[in-house]
Design a protein around this motif. Structure first.
Motif, PDB file in Angstrom:
ATOM      1  N   ARG A  90      56.231  63.178  46.348  1.00 20.61           N
ATOM      2  CA  ARG A  90      55.156  62.698  46.847  1.00 20.61           C
ATOM      3  C   ARG A  90      54.656  62.015  45.704  1.00 20.61           C
ATOM      4  N   ARG A  91      53.941  60.968  45.966  1.00 21.91           N
ATOM      5  CA  ARG A  91      53.289  59.952  44.898  1.00 21.91           C
ATOM      6  C   ARG A  91      51.945  60.418  44.491  1.00 21.91           C
ATOM      7  N   GLY A  92      51.288  61.237  45.206  1.00 21.53           N
ATOM      8  CA  GLY A  92      49.884  61.288  45.168  1.00 21.53           C
ATOM      9  C   GLY A  92      49.030  60.501  45.521  1.00 21.53           C
ATOM     10  N   SER A  93      47.737  60.413  45.182  1.00 24.92           N
ATOM     11  CA  SER A  93      46.629  59.365  45.353  1.00 24.92           C
ATOM     12  C   SER A  93      46.087  58.643  44.279  1.00 24.92           C
ATOM     13  N   ALA A  94      46.926  59.063  43.055  1.00 25.43           N
ATOM     14  CA  ALA A  94      46.741  58.083  41.924  1.00 25.43           C
ATOM     15  C   ALA A  94      47.278  56.995  41.948  1.00 25.43           C
ATOM     16  N   PRO A  95      46.968  55.903  41.392  1.00 23.65           N
ATOM     17  CA  PRO A  95      47.670  54.691  41.635  1.00 23.65           C
ATOM     18  C   PRO A  95      49.083  54.623  40.546  1.00 23.65           C
ATOM     19  N   ASP A  96      49.889  53.812  40.774  1.00 24.99           N
ATOM     20  CA  ASP A  96      51.225  54.081  39.919  1.00 24.99           C
ATOM     21  C   ASP A  96      51.071  53.007  39.029  1.00 24.99           C
ATOM     22  N   LEU A  97      50.810  53.374  37.780  1.00 19.82           N
ATOM     23  CA  LEU A  97      50.434  52.387  36.795  1.00 19.82           C
ATOM     24  C   LEU A  97      51.502  51.243  36.377  1.00 19.82           C
ATOM     25  N   GLY A  98      52.695  52.290  36.406  1.00 23.00           N
ATOM     26  CA  GLY A  98      54.178  51.509  35.842  1.00 23.00           C
ATOM     27  C   GLY A  98      54.220  50.153  36.824  1.00 23.00           C
ATOM     28  N   GLU A  99      53.957  50.333  38.245  1.00 24.08           N
ATOM     29  CA  GLU A  99      54.030  49.291  38.944  1.00 24.08           C
ATOM     30  C   GLU A  99      52.887  48.240  38.875  1.00 24.08           C
ATOM     31  N   LEU A 100      51.973  48.544  38.192  1.00 20.30           N
ATOM     32  CA  LEU A 100      50.912  47.310  37.946  1.00 20.30           C
ATOM     33  C   LEU A 100      51.345  46.694  36.576  1.00 20.30           C
ATOM     34  N   LEU A 101      52.123  47.141  35.821  1.00 20.91           N
ATOM     35  CA  LEU A 101      52.502  46.227  34.725  1.00 20.91           C
ATOM     36  C   LEU A 101      52.947  45.005  34.763  1.00 20.91           C
ATOM     37  N   PRO A 102      53.855  44.603  35.898  1.00 21.63           N
ATOM     38  CA  PRO A 102      54.283  43.161  36.166  1.00 21.63           C
ATOM     39  C   PRO A 102      53.152  42.369  36.226  1.00 21.63           C
ATOM     40  N   GLN A 103      52.132  42.882  37.403  1.00 21.13           N
ATOM     41  CA  GLN A 103      51.053  42.052  37.588  1.00 21.13           C
ATOM     42  C   GLN A 103      50.101  41.839  36.647  1.00 21.13           C
ATOM     43  N   TRP A 104      49.865  42.725  35.853  1.00 21.29           N
ATOM     44  CA  TRP A 104      49.099  42.584  34.517  1.00 21.29           C
ATOM     45  C   TRP A 104      49.625  41.405  33.825  1.00 21.29           C
ATOM     46  N   LEU A 105      51.146  41.432  33.395  1.00 19.45           N
ATOM     47  CA  LEU A 105      51.768  40.478  32.533  1.00 19.45           C
ATOM     48  C   LEU A 105      51.678  39.267  33.027  1.00 19.45           C
ATOM     49  N   ALA A 106      51.660  39.048  34.562  1.00 13.20           N
ATOM     50  CA  ALA A 106      51.403  37.643  35.127  1.00 13.20           C
ATOM     51  C   ALA A 106      50.286  37.106  34.782  1.00 13.20           C
ATOM     52  N   ILE A 107      49.111  37.974  35.083  1.00 13.41           N
ATOM     53  CA  ILE A 107      47.819  37.407  34.996  1.00 13.41           C
ATOM     54  C   ILE A 107      47.525  37.057  33.528  1.00 13.41           C
ATOM     55  N   ALA A 108      48.140  37.920  32.357  1.00 15.30           N
ATOM     56  CA  ALA A 108      47.829  37.684  31.165  1.00 15.30           C
ATOM     57  C   ALA A 108      48.604  36.502  30.731  1.00 15.30           C
ATOM     58  N   ASN A 109      49.608  36.124  31.355  1.00 12.95           N
ATOM     59  CA  ASN A 109      50.369  34.573  30.778  1.00 12.95           C
ATOM     60  C   ASN A 109      49.738  33.664  31.616  1.00 12.95           C
ATOM     61  N   LEU A 515      41.635  48.942  40.948  1.00 19.89           N
ATOM     62  CA  LEU A 515      42.094  49.003  39.398  1.00 19.89           C
ATOM     63  C   LEU A 515      42.826  47.422  39.434  1.00 19.89           C
ATOM     64  N   ARG A 516      43.472  46.943  40.352  1.00 22.59           N
ATOM     65  CA  ARG A 516      43.815  45.507  40.114  1.00 22.59           C
ATOM     66  C   ARG A 516      42.807  44.542  39.996  1.00 22.59           C
ATOM     67  N   ALA A 517      41.452  44.958  40.817  1.00 25.40           N
ATOM     68  CA  ALA A 517      40.458  43.924  40.510  1.00 25.40           C
ATOM     69  C   ALA A 517      39.787  44.305  38.971  1.00 25.40           C
ATOM     70  N   ALA A 518      39.880  45.470  38.622  1.00 26.28           N
ATOM     71  CA  ALA A 518      39.329  45.607  37.196  1.00 26.28           C
ATOM     72  C   ALA A 518      40.149  44.934  36.277  1.00 26.28           C
ATOM     73  N   MET A 519      41.551  45.168  36.403  1.00 26.76           N
ATOM     74  CA  MET A 519      42.383  44.461  35.402  1.00 26.76           C
ATOM     75  C   MET A 519      42.288  42.972  35.309  1.00 26.76           C
ATOM     76  N   ARG A 520      41.867  42.188  36.395  1.00 26.78           N
ATOM     77  CA  ARG A 520      41.832  41.085  36.524  1.00 26.78           C
ATOM     78  C   ARG A 520      40.321  40.619  35.703  1.00 26.78           C
ATOM     79  N   ASP A 521      39.177  41.470  35.900  1.00 25.70           N
ATOM     80  CA  ASP A 521      38.073  41.170  35.101  1.00 25.70           C
ATOM     81  C   ASP A 521      38.120  41.334  33.892  1.00 25.70           C
ATOM     82  N   GLU A 522      39.169  42.511  33.316  1.00 23.64           N
ATOM     83  CA  GLU A 522      39.132  42.608  31.896  1.00 23.64           C
ATOM     84  C   GLU A 522      39.931  41.436  31.065  1.00 23.64           C
ATOM     85  N   LEU A 523      40.968  40.922  31.999  1.00 25.86           N
ATOM     86  CA  LEU A 523      41.615  39.841  31.386  1.00 25.86           C
ATOM     87  C   LEU A 523      41.123  38.674  31.293  1.00 25.86           C
TER      88      LEU A 523
END
Length: 525
Positions: A90-109, A515-523
């Motif tokens: 079971r994955r629990g209710s917390a976000p899987d941060l590793g799966e967000l890494l590709p999206q973070w990199l895409a926005i940074a690029n 969390l994705r919304a926060a990531m975009r705001d930070e970048l």
């Protein structure tokens, strides 16, 4: 004993046997003193190694620095990538941060930001472990990442897969371009060829032609593949020469590229062969497509890229027919089949069970030639049950055809498909939709998940779609999902524990979107 003069070998033997069995060496403390003396002697007698050559200084990276909040977020994502799996699967209710890494990199690029130097080793380790991260990671790492990769054999993947775009010369600087083309790493040369092609297609082709005969077969294949972007009629003479290449894969790729040019001589040759196999039969009650597959694969066909040997389970004649039809220009068929439109042609019955083979070849042709009209015809109506009505029933073919359509049309088609058929067959189609999903598509996915939950369906059957939704739903959908985070009552026939699982999954989905919304705001801050 004379500990200072005992040889190292004698001392080792005494230590192994014990001083009680080697009384000549004296007491244990004397043995230790002798060992210490010999150790100093041995170390002092070593000849210092010659100092290695200091590497050149890392190149400058002029891109803007990451905002501090984004830098902290990146460190957190990288630290979480090796976190242990949740107990019981079971994955629990917390976000899987590793799966967000590709999206973070895409926005940074997208923002053109520079990777922090202190995180480059961790970034390269992450890309070594996950091939899906490599393109975005290497773009983000830039010239300093490539410089660092040269110093560690474990990162050698970067030397063949890096974009190197940040270190490329101006495509108009012919002298610098020529120097890098002759002396650069393979990854740099691939990126250089793409950049020069985008700037001046003829110059890019001339660059490749100048060294073509001396390139390795696997390199020729990748260089040739880079001609797909900006492919034009002017490339035909070069590709025709590549049809005689000593590498079978290079010949096949050259033939494929030529067939994507509807006006090429190869496309005309393929059209002539294909139309000799497919015709319109009007002798019955209604028009019918008649097929007579080739009886041989001659040398001329093989030179034009037709592979003579079929894969296991395929008949030779159907294998040859498919290759001819997929390589013929699609505008061949309205002329051949009575002036009909693509939609009308796809709806025609096909004799002798050749329909699936013919439609599959047309699907490949539509993707290769990027023909939206034929793609729509072959997709059929999204509301029609798979396998009924005109168009292909194959989800894999549908996914490829959808990639040809404009982003909004693609999303609208998949949204209608999900509304009609639910999510059980939609996973492959969702994968070709642009992220974040358009509003109508996102709503269709959420509605279908809610219906599945309320029906008491096995929640584990939808874990793949739920994971995709975490990465692809528009974060603006999170308020609408709040009502689904509570545990629903379990009705009769529901899977035991399903309600808790669904609540947990929706909680994780909402948290991930925030969390994705926060990531975009930070970048973007």
């Amino acid at each position: 004993m004379s500990g200072s003069t005992s040889s190292w070998e004698e001392l080792v033997t005494s230590a192994l046997l014990g001083t009680d069995r080697r009384p000549a060496v004296g007491r244990p403390e004397e043995l230790l003193d002798a060992a210490a003396t010999q150790t100093v002697r041995r170390r002092a007698g070593l000849v210092p190694a010659r100092a290695g050559v200091r590497p050149q200084a890392a190149p400058r990276d002029e891109r803007p620095e990451l905002p501090e909040a984004a830098r902290r977020r990146l460190a957190m994502l990288l630290a979480d990538r090796s976190a242990p799996a949740h107990a019981g699967g079971r994955r629990g209710s917390a976000p899987d941060l590793g799966e967000l890494l590709p999206q973070w990199l895409a926005i940074a690029n997208e923002r053109g930001l520079r990777a922090p130097s202190e995180l480059l080793p961790t970034l390269l380790d992450a890309a070594r472990a996950r091939t899906d991260l490599r393109p975005q990671t290497l773009t983000f790492a830039g010239p300093r990442g490539l410089w660092l990769a040269r110093l560690n054999p474990e990162w050698r993947f970067a030397l063949r897969g890096a974009s190197g775009s940040a270190a490329l010369p101006d495509p108009g600087d012919s002298e610098s371009v020529q120097l890098l083309w002759e002396e650069g790493l393979f990854a740099e040369r691939v990126a250089l060829l793409a950049a020069v092609r985008a700037y001046d297609p003829e110059a890019g082709r001339a660059l490749l032609a100048a060294t073509w005969a001396t390139e390795r077969a696997e390199d020729r294949l990748m260089f040739l593949d880079s001609l797909r972007d900006g492919l034009a009629a002017a490339d035909e003479p070069f590709l025709e020469r590549a049809l005689a290449d000593r590498s079978r894969n290079v010949r096949a790729t050259a033939a494929e590229l030529l067939s994507a040019l509807p006006g090429s001589a190869l496309a005309r040759r393929m059209a002539q062969r294909a139309t000799s196999c497919v015709s319109l039969d009007r002798t019955g009650d209604g028009p019918l497509v008649s097929v007579e597959a080739p009886h041989e694969c001659d040398a001329a066909m093989q030179r034009d890229g037709v592979a003579p040997r079929p894969p296991a389970g395929r008949g030779e004649r159907s294998w040859w027919l498919g290759q001819l039809v997929e390589s013929a220009p699609l505008d061949t068929w309205p002329v051949r089949l009575g002036g009909r439109t693509a939609r009308d042609i796809v709806a025609l019955p096909v004799a002798d069970d050749w329909g699936d083979e013919l439609h599959a070849a047309w699907c490949r042709a539509a993707v290769r030639q990027r023909d939206a009209e034929w793609s729509r015809a072959l997709l059929g109506e999204p509301s029609a049950p798979p396998g009924e009505g005109a168009g292909t029933a194959s989800l894999a073919e549908r996914a490829k055809l959808l990639s040809i359509l404009a982003e909004d049309e693609r999303a609208a088609w998949v949204a209608r498909f999900i509304s009609a058929h639910g999510l059980s067959e939609a996973f492959q189609l969702l994968g070709v939709c642009v992220v974040p999903w358009a509003g109508a598509l996102g709503r269709a996915v959420v509605d279908a998940l809610e219906i599945a939950r309320d029906a008491g369906s096995y929640p584990w059957s939808f874990s793949g779609v739920m994971g995709l939704a975490e990465r692809c739903l528009d974060p603006s959908e999170s308020p609408r999902l709040e009502a689904l985070t509570a545990t629903p009552p379990e009705g009769e026939g529901a899977s035991p524990g399903a309600g808790g699982y669904w609540a947990e999954a929706f909680q994780r989905l909402v948290a991930t979107l925030r969390l994705r919304a926060a990531m975009r705001d930070e970048l973007c801050g």
